[in-house]
Design a protein around this motif. Sequence first.
Motif, PDB file in Angstrom:
ATOM      1  N   ALA A   1     -62.077   8.920  18.271  1.00  0.00           N
ATOM      2  CA  ALA A   1     -61.399  10.075  18.886  1.00  0.00           C
ATOM      3  C   ALA A   1     -60.520   9.566  20.030  1.00  0.00           C
ATOM      4  O   ALA A   1     -61.026   9.055  21.032  1.00  0.00           O
ATOM      5  CB  ALA A   1     -62.434  11.062  19.408  1.00  0.00           C
ATOM      6  N   PHE A   2     -59.211   9.679  19.846  1.00  0.00           N
ATOM      7  CA  PHE A   2     -58.256   9.343  20.910  1.00  0.00           C
ATOM      8  C   PHE A   2     -57.540  10.617  21.347  1.00  0.00           C
ATOM      9  O   PHE A   2     -57.320  11.526  20.537  1.00  0.00           O
ATOM     10  CB  PHE A   2     -57.232   8.320  20.407  1.00  0.00           C
ATOM     11  N   ASP A   3     -57.159  10.639  22.610  1.00  0.00           N
ATOM     12  CA  ASP A   3     -56.382  11.761  23.137  1.00  0.00           C
ATOM     13  C   ASP A   3     -54.993  11.714  22.486  1.00  0.00           C
ATOM     14  O   ASP A   3     -54.259  10.738  22.665  1.00  0.00           O
ATOM     15  CB  ASP A   3     -56.292  11.615  24.660  1.00  0.00           C
ATOM     16  N   PRO A   4     -54.621  12.766  21.721  1.00  0.00           N
ATOM     17  CA  PRO A   4     -53.371  12.700  20.948  1.00  0.00           C
ATOM     18  C   PRO A   4     -52.103  12.904  21.769  1.00  0.00           C
ATOM     19  O   PRO A   4     -51.006  12.799  21.225  1.00  0.00           O
ATOM     20  CB  PRO A   4     -53.534  13.828  19.923  1.00  0.00           C
TER      21      PRO A   4
ATOM     22  N   VAL B   1     -49.837   5.854  26.984  1.00  0.00           N
ATOM     23  CA  VAL B   1     -50.461   4.639  27.519  1.00  0.00           C
ATOM     24  C   VAL B   1     -49.572   4.109  28.642  1.00  0.00           C
ATOM     25  O   VAL B   1     -48.360   3.927  28.452  1.00  0.00           O
ATOM     26  CB  VAL B   1     -50.642   3.581  26.408  1.00  0.00           C
ATOM     27  N   ASP B   2     -50.172   3.889  29.796  1.00  0.00           N
ATOM     28  CA  ASP B   2     -49.448   3.347  30.942  1.00  0.00           C
ATOM     29  C   ASP B   2     -48.826   1.989  30.556  1.00  0.00           C
ATOM     30  O   ASP B   2     -49.526   1.106  30.040  1.00  0.00           O
ATOM     31  CB  ASP B   2     -50.461   3.193  32.086  1.00  0.00           C
ATOM     32  N   GLU B   3     -47.532   1.841  30.813  1.00  0.00           N
ATOM     33  CA  GLU B   3     -46.822   0.626  30.359  1.00  0.00           C
ATOM     34  C   GLU B   3     -47.360  -0.630  31.037  1.00  0.00           C
ATOM     35  O   GLU B   3     -47.430  -1.692  30.412  1.00  0.00           O
ATOM     36  CB  GLU B   3     -45.322   0.768  30.612  1.00  0.00           C
TER      37      GLU B   3
ATOM     38  N   LEU C   1     -58.685   1.954  29.397  1.00  0.00           N
ATOM     39  CA  LEU C   1     -58.246   2.328  28.053  1.00  0.00           C
ATOM     40  C   LEU C   1     -59.370   2.005  27.059  1.00  0.00           C
ATOM     41  O   LEU C   1     -60.322   1.313  27.408  1.00  0.00           O
ATOM     42  CB  LEU C   1     -56.988   1.543  27.679  1.00  0.00           C
ATOM     43  N   HIS C   2     -59.218   2.502  25.833  1.00  0.00           N
ATOM     44  CA  HIS C   2     -60.157   2.136  24.772  1.00  0.00           C
ATOM     45  C   HIS C   2     -59.380   1.540  23.613  1.00  0.00           C
ATOM     46  O   HIS C   2     -58.193   1.828  23.426  1.00  0.00           O
ATOM     47  CB  HIS C   2     -60.971   3.343  24.314  1.00  0.00           C
ATOM     48  N   VAL C   3     -60.080   0.711  22.850  1.00  0.00           N
ATOM     49  CA  VAL C   3     -59.459  -0.043  21.763  1.00  0.00           C
ATOM     50  C   VAL C   3     -60.345   0.074  20.526  1.00  0.00           C
ATOM     51  O   VAL C   3     -61.572   0.065  20.649  1.00  0.00           O
ATOM     52  CB  VAL C   3     -59.348  -1.525  22.215  1.00  0.00           C
TER      53      VAL C   3
ATOM     54  N   GLY D   1     -55.664   3.373  23.430  1.00  0.00           N
ATOM     55  CA  GLY D   1     -55.279   4.618  24.089  1.00  0.00           C
ATOM     56  C   GLY D   1     -56.390   5.159  24.950  1.00  0.00           C
ATOM     57  O   GLY D   1     -57.331   4.449  25.318  1.00  0.00           O
ATOM     58  N   THR D   2     -56.255   6.445  25.251  1.00  0.00           N
ATOM     59  CA  THR D   2     -57.244   7.146  26.073  1.00  0.00           C
ATOM     60  C   THR D   2     -58.255   7.796  25.146  1.00  0.00           C
ATOM     61  O   THR D   2     -57.869   8.458  24.175  1.00  0.00           O
ATOM     62  CB  THR D   2     -56.533   8.239  26.907  1.00  0.00           C
ATOM     63  N   VAL D   3     -59.525   7.581  25.439  1.00  0.00           N
ATOM     64  CA  VAL D   3     -60.560   8.142  24.571  1.00  0.00           C
ATOM     65  C   VAL D   3     -60.450   9.668  24.574  1.00  0.00           C
ATOM     66  O   VAL D   3     -60.106  10.275  25.595  1.00  0.00           O
ATOM     67  CB  VAL D   3     -61.965   7.635  24.999  1.00  0.00           C
TER      68      VAL D   3
END
Length: 196
Positions: free
Chosen positions: A29-32, A36-38, A131-133, A163-165
């Motif tokens: 589950a990623f936040d759609p 993502v911070d560069e 972040l999560h991978v 991305g963000t979980v």
Amino acid sequence: MSLASAPVRTAETSVPLLPVLAERWSPRAFDPVAPVDEDKLTAALEAARWSPSAANTQPWRFIVARRGSEAFDAIVANLMGFNQVWAGSAGVLIVAVAELVDAEGKERRWATYDLGQAVAHLSIQAHHDGLHVHQMGGFDVDGLRRAFDIDESFEPVSVTALGTVGDAESLPEPLRQREQAPRTRLPLADIVVVND
Ligand SMILES: Cc1cc2nc3c(=O)[nH]c(=O)nc-3n(C[C@H](O)[C@H](O)[C@H](O)COP(=O)(O)O)c2cc1C
């Protein structure tokens, strides 16, 4: 979703580990919508860049695609069905590509080993940065070759969602259940085969 509310799925370890190693896990589950911070993305790629490799050959290349880009859609289109269900919500997809031969055409024997280690370092840096991978092996290798014009001296080895979980409740079953199931590993005694 802010980091403060990110689910915690810390590994049960026999002795304490670096927190980032124990706390890293692979969500589906990623936040759609969260971008993502560069700087964090660059830091993750720098971590890959500075990982060790056989004779410092650095046999890795990365195709980095942000959600909403053509490259992102091309990667999603080449994921196996079960990965397509969730990975398109990640902010970034990264195809990790191994360079299999050197300039003389000689096999780089440790190319995939080195690439895997680079992705491991990328994962740890990303997790450290909130972040999560989630790495994937389920994708159409030839499809990615065609989409990104990758010749035979290179091999797409994995696709990494970063991305963000997000909210586990957003996943369809059985992915939702799997997202919340206990994380497991073989016992240390089963994998350390000689410990003299
Ligand atoms: C090389 C590799 C390929 C993987 N392929 C997939 C995949 O295609 N789909 C998927 O959902 N997870 C995939 N995974 C994630 C693993 O299932 C996951 O890392 C493992 O179950 C351990 O969970 P954890 O990372 O949360 O500790 C892959 C992981 C690696 C390292």
